[in-house]
Design a protein around this motif. Structure first.
Motif, PDB file in Angstrom:
ATOM      1  N   UNK A  81       0.710  -1.057   0.390  1.00 26.86           N
ATOM      2  CA  UNK A  81       0.048  -0.282  -0.135  1.00 26.86           C
ATOM      3  C   UNK A  81       1.038   1.306   0.398  1.00 26.86           C
ATOM      4  N   UNK A  82       0.317   2.323  -0.360  1.00 27.38           N
ATOM      5  CA  UNK A  82       1.101   3.655  -0.474  1.00 27.38           C
ATOM      6  C   UNK A  82       0.414   4.463   0.928  1.00 27.38           C
ATOM      7  N   UNK A  83       1.626   5.425   1.144  1.00 34.19           N
ATOM      8  CA  UNK A  83       0.989   6.036   1.893  1.00 34.19           C
ATOM      9  C   UNK A  83       0.506   7.036   1.912  1.00 34.19           C
ATOM     10  N   UNK A  84       0.131   8.539   2.740  1.00 37.63           N
ATOM     11  CA  UNK A  84      -0.342   9.924   2.719  1.00 37.63           C
ATOM     12  C   UNK A  84      -0.127  10.050   1.426  1.00 37.63           C
ATOM     13  N   UNK A  85       1.067  10.320   1.956  1.00 34.73           N
ATOM     14  CA  UNK A  85       1.910  10.761  -0.086  1.00 34.73           C
ATOM     15  C   UNK A  85       2.412  10.326  -1.078  1.00 34.73           C
ATOM     16  N   UNK A  86       2.406   9.573  -0.866  1.00 30.57           N
ATOM     17  CA  UNK A  86       2.245   8.296  -2.128  1.00 30.57           C
ATOM     18  C   UNK A  86       0.458   8.719  -2.956  1.00 30.57           C
ATOM     19  N   UNK A  87      -0.143   8.458  -1.955  1.00 27.63           N
ATOM     20  CA  UNK A  87      -1.760   8.550  -2.323  1.00 27.63           C
ATOM     21  C   UNK A  87      -1.548  10.197  -2.711  1.00 27.63           C
ATOM     22  N   UNK A  88      -1.483  11.375  -1.943  1.00 27.26           N
ATOM     23  CA  UNK A  88      -1.611  12.329  -2.690  1.00 27.26           C
ATOM     24  C   UNK A  88      -0.971  12.767  -4.008  1.00 27.26           C
ATOM     25  N   UNK A  89       0.483  11.806  -4.069  1.00 23.92           N
ATOM     26  CA  UNK A  89       1.076  12.376  -5.494  1.00 23.92           C
ATOM     27  C   UNK A  89       0.121  11.707  -6.526  1.00 23.92           C
ATOM     28  N   UNK A  90      -0.118  10.353  -6.354  1.00 21.45           N
ATOM     29  CA  UNK A  90      -0.874   9.276  -7.347  1.00 21.45           C
ATOM     30  C   UNK A  90      -2.098  10.744  -7.993  1.00 21.45           C
ATOM     31  N   UNK A  91      -2.642  10.701  -6.740  1.00 17.43           N
ATOM     32  CA  UNK A  91      -3.863  11.697  -7.148  1.00 17.43           C
ATOM     33  C   UNK A  91      -3.549  12.798  -8.121  1.00 17.43           C
ATOM     34  N   UNK A  92      -2.744  13.639  -8.018  1.00 19.02           N
ATOM     35  CA  UNK A  92      -2.410  14.300  -8.586  1.00 19.02           C
ATOM     36  C   UNK A  92      -1.770  14.890 -10.156  1.00 19.02           C
ATOM     37  N   UNK A  93      -1.053  13.630 -10.143  1.00 13.92           N
ATOM     38  CA  UNK A  93      -0.252  12.981 -11.725  1.00 13.92           C
ATOM     39  C   UNK A  93      -0.977  12.286 -12.286  1.00 13.92           C
ATOM     40  N   UNK A  94      -2.136  11.427 -12.024  1.00  8.09           N
ATOM     41  CA  UNK A  94      -3.254  11.238 -12.866  1.00  8.09           C
ATOM     42  C   UNK A  94      -3.776  12.600 -13.128  1.00  8.09           C
ATOM     43  N   UNK A  95      -4.561  12.998 -12.504  1.00  2.00           N
ATOM     44  CA  UNK A  95      -4.618  14.862 -12.903  1.00  2.00           C
ATOM     45  C   UNK A  95      -3.535  15.562 -14.116  1.00  2.00           C
ATOM     46  N   UNK A  96      -3.295  14.461 -14.549  1.00  2.00           N
ATOM     47  CA  UNK A  96      -2.316  15.563 -15.309  1.00  2.00           C
ATOM     48  C   UNK A  96      -2.981  16.609 -16.672  1.00  2.00           C
ATOM     49  N   UNK A  97      -3.515  15.938 -17.456  1.00  2.00           N
ATOM     50  CA  UNK A  97      -4.651  16.349 -18.347  1.00  2.00           C
ATOM     51  C   UNK A  97      -5.131  16.863 -17.878  1.00  2.00           C
ATOM     52  N   UNK A  98      -5.782  17.583 -16.701  1.00  2.00           N
ATOM     53  CA  UNK A  98      -6.685  18.392 -16.238  1.00  2.00           C
ATOM     54  C   UNK A  98      -5.908  19.116 -15.900  1.00  2.00           C
TER      55      UNK A  98
END
Length: 385
Positions: free
Chosen positions: A5-22
């Motif tokens: 599992x990812x930690x809090x900052x890993x989840x946060x970075x992952x969410x931000x990265x997934x929204x790159x087209x936005x």
């Protein structure tokens, strides 16, 4: 079985990265809009206030999310991975190595991906239904306010009759399973969906009646495109197979238009009664202009400020209603990723697993907040004008 599992900052970075087209879309729009702000009229004035910028940013965020949902979402909205049933946020799927950023729901579907795809449904139904309601309410409100008398009395009585019903009860009656099996929604859709063609045809005729060639082209395009959309939306008979609504979607669409049109009618009627007393309307009457020309080209443009504000607020109300209907099981199909249905599905195990319910609830709340902020900024600007 233990999963990485990812930690809090890993989840946060992952969410931000997934929204790159936005982020790219938002950056492009804001750079171009700021540069050409002075020539963009009312839209450009939104960048003069922090409220307008915040509201626009939130609304554009969800708009670009809906457009690029296939790129942003790591999984399909209906894709199930049994091992990750009710998985905690950040759990990594062992085969692909992709994380369930917001965890899994009770049917082992990725909550993050379903939230992203849910934006497509909300942004397809709420603005389109509001636009149809605006056209219906405007087409009826203009003559009621301009002519007055018996026309006003009859139309106002019908509008007040609809407004007398509680909105939730009205929606319940229109989308209940028993109504779905009848032809009532289709008849109502057939009635309401004619108004855009009537509105646009009258608009073009009053403006270009002296140029028959251009008028014929505009009327022809209106009925060609309108007939194509009409066949697809009402009868599900689009020959190209592009435009179609499933029965439950048609019911919701019709319910929104039916419930929202009287409110728009009353606003347009009141504005028309006020604006028709202005000097420029008297000047147009003195020139011998057609009444519909005066209504559409003299009255309506000067009523655009309040109507735009009302449209933003009404889209927000519609979004909340869609969520409410979904929560009560009266919205779209049970497997639909729309936010209301997602909240309902997650609420069944809310005491044990709270993480599947939070993302769609926060998404719905943020989108409505953005629309309200946008409406506030537009209201301030319309008062200045």
């Amino acid at each position: 079985m233990q999963f990485e599992t990812l930690g809090f900052f890993g989840i946060l970075f992952g969410v931000v990265a997934r929204f790159w087209p936005v982020w790219i879309g938002l950056g492009t729009v804001f750079i171009l809009s700021t540069r050409y702000r002075k020539v963009l009229g009312l839209y450009g004035h939104l960048f003069e206030t922090k409220v307008g910028i915040a509201g626009l940013a939130i609304c554009l965020f969800w708009l670009f999310t809906a457009i690029f949902a296939d790129v942003i979402a790591p999984f399909g909205p209906l894709e199930q991975i049994p091992l990750l049933k009710n998985a905690a946020p950040g759990t990594i799927e062992p085969e692909t190595g992709l994380p369930f950023l917001f965890g899994g729901d009770r049917l082992a579907r990725d909550v993050f991906s379903r939230m992203v795809f849910g934006s497509q449904i909300v942004l397809a139904i709420a603005p389109a239904a509001t636009l149809f309601a605006l056209m219906v309410g405007t087409t009826l409100g203009l003559p009621a306010g301009y002519y007055g008398g018996r026309i006003d009395s009859v139309l106002s009585f019908l509008a007040n009759l609809v407004l007398a019903f509680p909105v939730i009860l009205l929606f319940y009656l229109l989308v209940t399973p028993g109504i779905r099996e009848t032809s009532i929604p289709q008849w109502l859709a057939g009635f309401f969906f004619v108004f855009p063609m009537i509105f646009l045809s009258t608009l073009f005729y009053t403006r270009f009646s002296g140029r028959p060639g251009l008028l014929a082209v505009l009327i022809g395009v209106t009925f060609l495109v309108g007939g194509w959309l009409y066949a697809g939306l009402v009868f599900n008979a689009d020959p190209l197979g592009i435009v179609s609504l499933r029965p439950n979607e048609l019911n919701i669409f019709v319910a929104v238009v039916f419930a929202s049109s009287p409110g728009v009618f009353r606003i347009v009627r009141g504005l028309t009664m006020d604006i028709k007393t202005r000097d420029y309307v008297a000047a147009a009457q003195t020139r011998g202009e057609n009444p519909w020309y005066i209504m559409l080209w003299e009255v309506l443009p000067n009523a655009r400020g309040p109507l735009i504000v009302d449209a933003c607020l009404r889209i927000g109300y519609t979004t909340i209603l869609l969520g409410t209907l979904g929560y009560f099981g009266l919205g779209l199909a049970p497997e639909s990723p729309d936010w209301g249905t997602a909240i309902k599905e997650s609420s069944r195990l809310l005491r044990a697993y709270i993480h599947p319910a939070l993302p769609p609830a926060l998404a719905l709340m943020s989108f409505v907040l953005g629309l309200n902020l946008l409406a506030d900024a537009l209201r301030e600007q319309s008062l200045k004008d």
